[in-house]
Scaffold this active site. Structure first.
Site, mmCIF file in Angstrom:
data_model
loop_
_atom_site.group_PDB
_atom_site.id
_atom_site.type_symbol
_atom_site.label_atom_id
_atom_site.label_comp_id
_atom_site.label_asym_id
_atom_site.label_seq_id
_atom_site.Cartn_x
_atom_site.Cartn_y
_atom_site.Cartn_z
ATOM 1 N N SER A 136 -9.417 18.322 107.304
ATOM 2 C CA SER A 136 -8.988 17.633 108.673
ATOM 3 C C SER A 136 -9.735 18.046 109.844
ATOM 4 O O SER A 136 -9.956 17.708 110.673
ATOM 5 C CB SER A 136 -7.468 17.553 108.547
ATOM 6 O OG SER A 136 -7.311 19.255 108.746
ATOM 7 N N CYS A 149 -9.249 21.656 101.860
ATOM 8 C CA CYS A 149 -8.219 21.496 102.389
ATOM 9 C C CYS A 149 -6.864 21.250 101.309
ATOM 10 O O CYS A 149 -7.237 20.441 100.567
ATOM 11 C CB CYS A 149 -8.367 19.950 103.148
ATOM 12 S SG CYS A 149 -6.866 19.474 103.895
ATOM 13 N N CYS A 174 -3.272 27.541 103.348
ATOM 14 C CA CYS A 174 -3.872 26.480 103.985
ATOM 15 C C CYS A 174 -5.175 27.027 104.175
ATOM 16 O O CYS A 174 -5.223 28.353 104.973
ATOM 17 C CB CYS A 174 -2.877 26.283 105.027
ATOM 18 S SG CYS A 174 -3.843 25.164 106.576
#
Length: 278
Positions: free
Chosen positions: A8, A70, A177
């Site tokens: 993203s 991601c 993450c």
């Protein structure tokens, strides 16, 4: 060799920098859509749609492998990405490094976005790979966005808040993450207790970079090449010199985002950004 990465936002920097270190001659394509961040609050169908658009923008540059850098996209969109792009283009997903962290013994903390924390996907990984090990899931609201914006104050607040939710006796922290890998030393400093052994942080960049390079080499060695004909060789991609860098934001070529230069990984990649060398 050309390796594409998608995310993203700038969470892909850690894996991209690792590819650069492991194979300096590889051309890199970084595809993201920061205007659509964050992806976590979207529905799985919306995440899949966003991920497909970012991935197809990268695939148009005809890479030899695609890293889905991601965790959110890997959780919700990896089957759709593989159905759309494989076998012509190998797709490598990102999985939190729960297995190696648990193998080192507990207690373990998993720092992840609120959307991932407590999700069936993450709980499944814990059940499969961390049986018998004490695991604490730590939501980190705002941390990925703060890293994306290179907002030092917001990063400090988010890290401090997550550290306060982390048991003081943890021996390892899984960075669930990809954005978190860009501030791993700040996380280490916040969690490390003075009377405890050195804290071990587990990211995913090294594993996915190595897997992408392996899959790309296998593809090149397959009968009939296993790949579409490549464009003519470009200066910087072969002959012992550093490969090129192509940055795609929302599908359009652009300079490396300014926030990326805040991080060592971004500065490493910026050295091969033609927009900065001209």
């Amino acid at each position: 060799m050309k390796i594409a990465l998608m995310d993203s936002g700038i969470g892909l920097l850690a894996a991209a920098a690792t590819v650069r270190r492991l194979h300096p001659e590889a051309d890199l394509v970084l595809s993201s859509d920061p205007d659509s961040m964050p992806w976590g609050p979207h529905s799985p169908a919306e995440i899949t749609e966003l991920a497909l658009a970012v991935a197809e923008a990268a695939a148009a540059h005809r890479p030899d492998a695609l890293i889905v850098a991601c965790n959110t996209a890997s959780v919700h969109a990896l089957p759709a990405l593989r159905a759309r792009l494989e076998p012509e283009l190998p797709v490598i997903g990102t999985v939190p490094a729960i297995k190696p962290a648990a193998a080192g013994g507990g207690p373990v903390a998993i720092w992840a976005t609120p959307a991932t924390t407590g999700s069936p996907y993450q709980r499944g990984l814990i059940e499969d790979f961390a049986g018998g090990v004490s695991v604490t899931e730590v939501p980190c609201p705002g941390l990925a966005d703060a890293v994306q914006q290179a907002d030092e104050d917001a990063i400090a607040r988010a890290v401090e808040a997550a550290a306060a939710r982390t048991p003081p006796d943890v021996r390892a922290v899984v960075l669930g993450c990809t954005h978190y890998e860009l501030v791993e030393e700040r996380i280490r400093a916040a969690v490390q207790q003075p009377d405890m052994p050195p804290l071990v942080l587990y990211g995913s960049a090294g594993a996915v970079a190595a897997q992408a390079l392996r899959r790309a080499r296998e593809r090149a060695a397959a009968p009939h090449g296993g790949a579409a004909p490549q464009a003519p060789e470009r200066a910087g991609g072969t002959g012992g010199t550093e490969g090129t860098l192509t940055v795609l934001l929302g599908g359009h070529e652009a300079p490396l985002p300014r926030a990326a230069h805040t991080y060592a990984e971004g500065r490493l990649l910026a050295a091969s950004d033609p927009a900065l060398r001209s």
